[in-house]
Write a protein that holds these residues in place. Structure first.
Motif, PDB file in Angstrom:
ATOM      1  N   ALA A   1      13.104  -9.865  55.334  1.00  0.00           N
ATOM      2  CA  ALA A   1      13.337 -10.615  56.581  1.00  0.00           C
ATOM      3  C   ALA A   1      12.153 -11.516  56.907  1.00  0.00           C
ATOM      4  CB  ALA A   1      13.587  -9.649  57.730  1.00  0.00           C
ATOM      5  N   CYS A   2      10.997 -11.242  56.334  1.00  0.00           N
ATOM      6  CA  CYS A   2       9.823 -12.099  56.558  1.00  0.00           C
ATOM      7  C   CYS A   2       9.918 -13.322  55.661  1.00  0.00           C
ATOM      8  CB  CYS A   2       8.547 -11.326  56.254  1.00  0.00           C
ATOM      9  SG  CYS A   2       7.065 -12.317  56.510  1.00  0.00           S
ATOM     10  N   GLU A   3       9.668 -14.491  56.216  1.00  0.00           N
ATOM     11  CA  GLU A   3       9.807 -15.699  55.395  1.00  0.00           C
ATOM     12  C   GLU A   3       8.693 -15.820  54.363  1.00  0.00           C
ATOM     13  OE1 GLU A   3       9.925 -19.139  57.859  1.00  0.00           O
ATOM     14  OE2 GLU A   3       7.985 -18.727  58.796  1.00  0.00           O
ATOM     15  N   LEU A   4       7.679 -14.953  54.427  1.00  0.00           N
ATOM     16  CA  LEU A   4       6.637 -14.936  53.406  1.00  0.00           C
ATOM     17  C   LEU A   4       7.043 -14.103  52.188  1.00  0.00           C
ATOM     18  CD1 LEU A   4       3.520 -14.491  55.733  1.00  0.00           C
ATOM     19  CD2 LEU A   4       4.464 -16.603  54.784  1.00  0.00           C
ATOM     20  N   SER A   5       8.183 -13.457  52.275  1.00  0.00           N
ATOM     21  CA  SER A   5       8.664 -12.644  51.151  1.00  0.00           C
ATOM     22  C   SER A   5       9.264 -13.539  50.075  1.00  0.00           C
ATOM     23  CB  SER A   5       9.739 -11.664  51.638  1.00  0.00           C
ATOM     24  OG  SER A   5      10.469 -11.154  50.534  1.00  0.00           O
TER      25      SER A   5
ATOM     26  N   GLU B   1       0.234  -7.216  49.187  1.00  0.00           N
ATOM     27  CA  GLU B   1       0.136  -8.564  49.736  1.00  0.00           C
ATOM     28  C   GLU B   1       1.541  -9.170  49.821  1.00  0.00           C
ATOM     29  OE1 GLU B   1      -2.313  -9.782  51.113  1.00  0.00           O
ATOM     30  OE2 GLU B   1      -4.018  -8.677  50.332  1.00  0.00           O
ATOM     31  N   PRO B   2       1.818 -10.029  50.824  1.00  0.00           N
ATOM     32  CA  PRO B   2       0.870 -10.607  51.781  1.00  0.00           C
ATOM     33  C   PRO B   2       0.636  -9.756  53.037  1.00  0.00           C
ATOM     34  CG  PRO B   2       3.015 -11.617  52.059  1.00  0.00           C
ATOM     35  CD  PRO B   2       3.150 -10.658  50.915  1.00  0.00           C
ATOM     36  N   CYS B   3       1.370  -8.633  53.184  1.00  0.00           N
ATOM     37  CA  CYS B   3       1.214  -7.842  54.409  1.00  0.00           C
ATOM     38  C   CYS B   3      -0.223  -7.327  54.552  1.00  0.00           C
ATOM     39  CB  CYS B   3       2.184  -6.658  54.405  1.00  0.00           C
ATOM     40  SG  CYS B   3       3.919  -7.126  54.367  1.00  0.00           S
TER      41      CYS B   3
ATOM     42  N   SER C   1      -3.100  -8.382  54.074  1.00  0.00           N
ATOM     43  CA  SER C   1      -4.103  -9.227  54.728  1.00  0.00           C
ATOM     44  C   SER C   1      -3.491 -10.102  55.825  1.00  0.00           C
ATOM     45  CB  SER C   1      -4.831 -10.097  53.687  1.00  0.00           C
ATOM     46  OG  SER C   1      -3.891 -10.736  52.860  1.00  0.00           O
ATOM     47  N   CYS C   2      -2.342  -9.691  56.340  1.00  0.00           N
ATOM     48  CA  CYS C   2      -1.656 -10.501  57.360  1.00  0.00           C
ATOM     49  C   CYS C   2      -2.060 -10.048  58.770  1.00  0.00           C
ATOM     50  CB  CYS C   2      -0.146 -10.357  57.192  1.00  0.00           C
ATOM     51  SG  CYS C   2       0.793 -11.253  58.447  1.00  0.00           S
ATOM     52  N   ALA C   3      -2.190 -11.000  59.670  1.00  0.00           N
ATOM     53  CA  ALA C   3      -2.595 -10.697  61.054  1.00  0.00           C
ATOM     54  C   ALA C   3      -1.534  -9.892  61.793  1.00  0.00           C
ATOM     55  CB  ALA C   3      -2.881 -11.998  61.798  1.00  0.00           C
ATOM     56  N   ARG C   4      -0.298  -9.930  61.315  1.00  0.00           N
ATOM     57  CA  ARG C   4       0.783  -9.217  62.014  1.00  0.00           C
ATOM     58  C   ARG C   4       1.023  -7.802  61.480  1.00  0.00           C
ATOM     59  NH1 ARG C   4       4.749 -11.528  65.021  1.00  0.00           N
ATOM     60  NH2 ARG C   4       6.229 -10.094  64.056  1.00  0.00           N
ATOM     61  N   ARG C   5       0.187  -7.356  60.550  1.00  0.00           N
ATOM     62  CA  ARG C   5       0.515  -6.082  59.889  1.00  0.00           C
ATOM     63  C   ARG C   5       0.502  -4.902  60.856  1.00  0.00           C
ATOM     64  NH1 ARG C   5      -4.579  -4.005  56.239  1.00  0.00           N
ATOM     65  NH2 ARG C   5      -5.911  -3.497  58.000  1.00  0.00           N
ATOM     66  N   ASP C   6      -0.281  -4.973  61.929  1.00  0.00           N
ATOM     67  CA  ASP C   6      -0.278  -3.885  62.907  1.00  0.00           C
ATOM     68  C   ASP C   6       0.741  -4.117  64.018  1.00  0.00           C
ATOM     69  OD1 ASP C   6      -2.328  -2.232  61.779  1.00  0.00           O
ATOM     70  OD2 ASP C   6      -3.731  -3.822  62.326  1.00  0.00           O
ATOM     71  N   LEU C   7       1.501  -5.189  63.902  1.00  0.00           N
ATOM     72  CA  LEU C   7       2.561  -5.459  64.882  1.00  0.00           C
ATOM     73  C   LEU C   7       3.926  -5.073  64.316  1.00  0.00           C
ATOM     74  CD1 LEU C   7       1.427  -8.984  66.145  1.00  0.00           C
ATOM     75  CD2 LEU C   7       1.117  -6.782  67.285  1.00  0.00           C
ATOM     76  N   ASP C   8       4.192  -5.491  63.071  1.00  0.00           N
ATOM     77  CA  ASP C   8       5.516  -5.178  62.508  1.00  0.00           C
ATOM     78  C   ASP C   8       5.452  -4.171  61.358  1.00  0.00           C
ATOM     79  OD1 ASP C   8       4.946  -6.553  60.080  1.00  0.00           O
ATOM     80  OD2 ASP C   8       5.658  -8.431  60.905  1.00  0.00           O
ATOM     81  N   PHE C   9       4.246  -3.793  60.947  1.00  0.00           N
ATOM     82  CA  PHE C   9       4.052  -2.772  59.902  1.00  0.00           C
ATOM     83  C   PHE C   9       4.816  -3.128  58.621  1.00  0.00           C
ATOM     84  CE2 PHE C   9       3.423  -0.982  64.049  1.00  0.00           C
ATOM     85  CZ  PHE C   9       2.131  -0.498  63.936  1.00  0.00           C
TER      86      PHE C   9
HETATM   87 FE1  SF4 Z   1       2.851 -10.334  57.865  1.00  0.00          FE
HETATM   88 FE2  SF4 Z   1       5.385 -10.753  57.072  1.00  0.00          FE
HETATM   89 FE3  SF4 Z   1       4.060  -8.590  56.194  1.00  0.00          FE
HETATM   90 FE4  SF4 Z   1       4.812  -8.767  58.775  1.00  0.00          FE
HETATM   91  S1  SF4 Z   1       6.172  -8.626  56.980  1.00  0.00           S
HETATM   92  S2  SF4 Z   1       2.823  -8.062  58.011  1.00  0.00           S
HETATM   93  S3  SF4 Z   1       4.571 -11.006  59.150  1.00  0.00           S
HETATM   94  S4  SF4 Z   1       3.544 -10.762  55.777  1.00  0.00           S
END
Ligand code: SF4
Ligand code: FES
Length: 365
Positions: free
Chosen positions: A329-333, A297-299, A301-309
């Motif tokens: 680089a993700c601001e959720l980190s 987590e948070p990847c 359960s994130c909606a972008r996980r199949d976009l940026d992996f």
């Molecule tokens: Fe989501 Fe950030 Fe993980 Fe990408 S890096 S899947 S945006 S939480």
């Protein structure tokens, strides 16, 4: 489940290189010439790559022209049915040798350029006279009607000139220019304090690219490798781990990305011991972060996980100390603020020097 075939193979033919760019993505510990794969093994690798569905081979290094068998390797890749792209600094390639490469089946040339004026470009490359030789080489490339991309890695010393790089590419007859913000692995991480631009410089460069793209429409494609350190979301590094490409090092180890060997505990297989298709499908390093099951987590359960992996595994390791962590680089980190702090600290003007690979002492930047 069998993974779908990769699209591209990066063949790092050698780590030898006459240049010594401070942002080089080669590892700090370079492969010795005596440990390089021989011609026969590379030929087998190209055949195996084509058989498993790879479409393109990027012949890279170091400087691939340092290999005396480069023409044979191009011919083998071409005869296997691969689209062949030569990534070069131009040093070691005169027009006659380039013509032989074209006759052997070379499809595309990607030439690196360090800056607009020779003094600055040569200082960045760590090689006097490199810039002028690159300009002459570019004319030879277009004279042979080879598809041609100009690649400019941008950083503090040259980032103000992204528009000039595009104009130079057009003038030289390139069909594409790649503006690549420095990715901080390998030698670039070592040189981060000498390379990091300020946030204002990055913003201005990004705006410039967006502004000029339409001006060059139908004449020059402008590709952008985005910067990580001031980003809010990460890029899908390598298009996702073990999804689209594989790298073969000069010694034959097969990596999911060029910096993967920085991740401790990963087991890499070699083309000396295994078929490329088996390495792609079964080797522990490729399966370590393939797909999304490994995510925290948070990847997860994130909606972008199949976009940026989840971004870049090597950057997660370098900054967060955990290759399975969310890319900082993700601001959720939780480490995003650390990344920003590094960027702000390293972009502050101060005395700095470039650590050039293969050189004993740092040189003024
Ligand atoms: Fe989501 Fe950030 Fe993980 Fe990408 S890096 S899947 S945006 S939480
Ligand atoms: Fe290794 Fe990004 S460079 S995953």
């Amino acid at each position: 489940m069998t993974p779908s075939a990769p699209l591209g193979l990066l063949a790092e033919l050698t780590h030898r290189c006459p240049l010594a760019c401070p942002y080089c993505s080669n590892p700090l510990a370079l492969v010795d010439r005596n440990d390089e794969l021989d011609t026969e093994t590379w030929v087998r690798v190209f055949h195996e790559a084509a058989e498993m569905g790879v479409l393109q081979v990027h012949l890279s290094g170091g400087e691939p022209a340092a290999r005396r068998d480069l023409t044979d390797l191009v011919a083998a890749a071409h005869d296997s049915g691969l689209y062949t792209n030569l990534i070069t600094s131009a040093i070691g390639l005169d027009p006659q040798r380039l013509a032989r490469l074209k006759a052997a089946g070379l499809d595309h040339v990607q030439l690196s350029i360090q800056d607009l004026d020779a003094a600055s470009a040569d200082r960045i490359a760590g090689y006097r006279g490199a810039h002028d030789r690159k300009l002459a080489f570019a004319r030879a490339v277009t004279g042979l009607d080879l598809a041609f991309t100009l690649n400019a890695v941008v950083h503090r010393a040259n980032i103000a000139r992204v528009a000039d790089f595009a104009e130079l590419a057009l003038t030289l007859g390139a069909g594409r220019v790649e503006i690549a913000h420095t990715q901080y692995y390998g030698w670039a991480l070592r040189n981060r304090a000498a390379l990091m631009p300020t946030r204002d410089q990055v913003t201005a460069a990004m705006e410039t690219v967006e502004r000029i793209r339409p001006l060059y429409a139908n004449r020059l494609a402008i590709d952008l490798v985005t910067p990580d350190y001031y980003a809010r979301r990460p890029k899908a590094c390598m298009g996702g781990w073990a999804r689209r490409t594989l790298n073969v090092t000069p010694a034959g180890r097969v990596l999911p990305c060029h910096a993967a060997e920085t991740i401790p505990g990963l087991e890499f297989w070699s083309v000396r011991d295994h078929a490329l298709a088996d390495i792609w499908a079964m080797s522990p390093a490729f399966n370590a972060f393939r797909g999304t099951d490994w995510m925290q987590e948070p990847c997860r359960s994130c909606a972008r996980r199949d976009l940026d992996f989840g971004g870049c595994r090597c950057q997660a390791l370098a900054i967060a100390g955990d290759a399975a962590a969310i890319d900082p680089a993700c601001e959720l980190s939780p480490h995003h603020a650390t990344l920003l702090a590094y960027a702000e600290q390293d972009s502050t003007p101060a005395d700095f020097a470039y650590f050039h690979r293969g050189r004993a002492a740092p040189a003024p930047a």
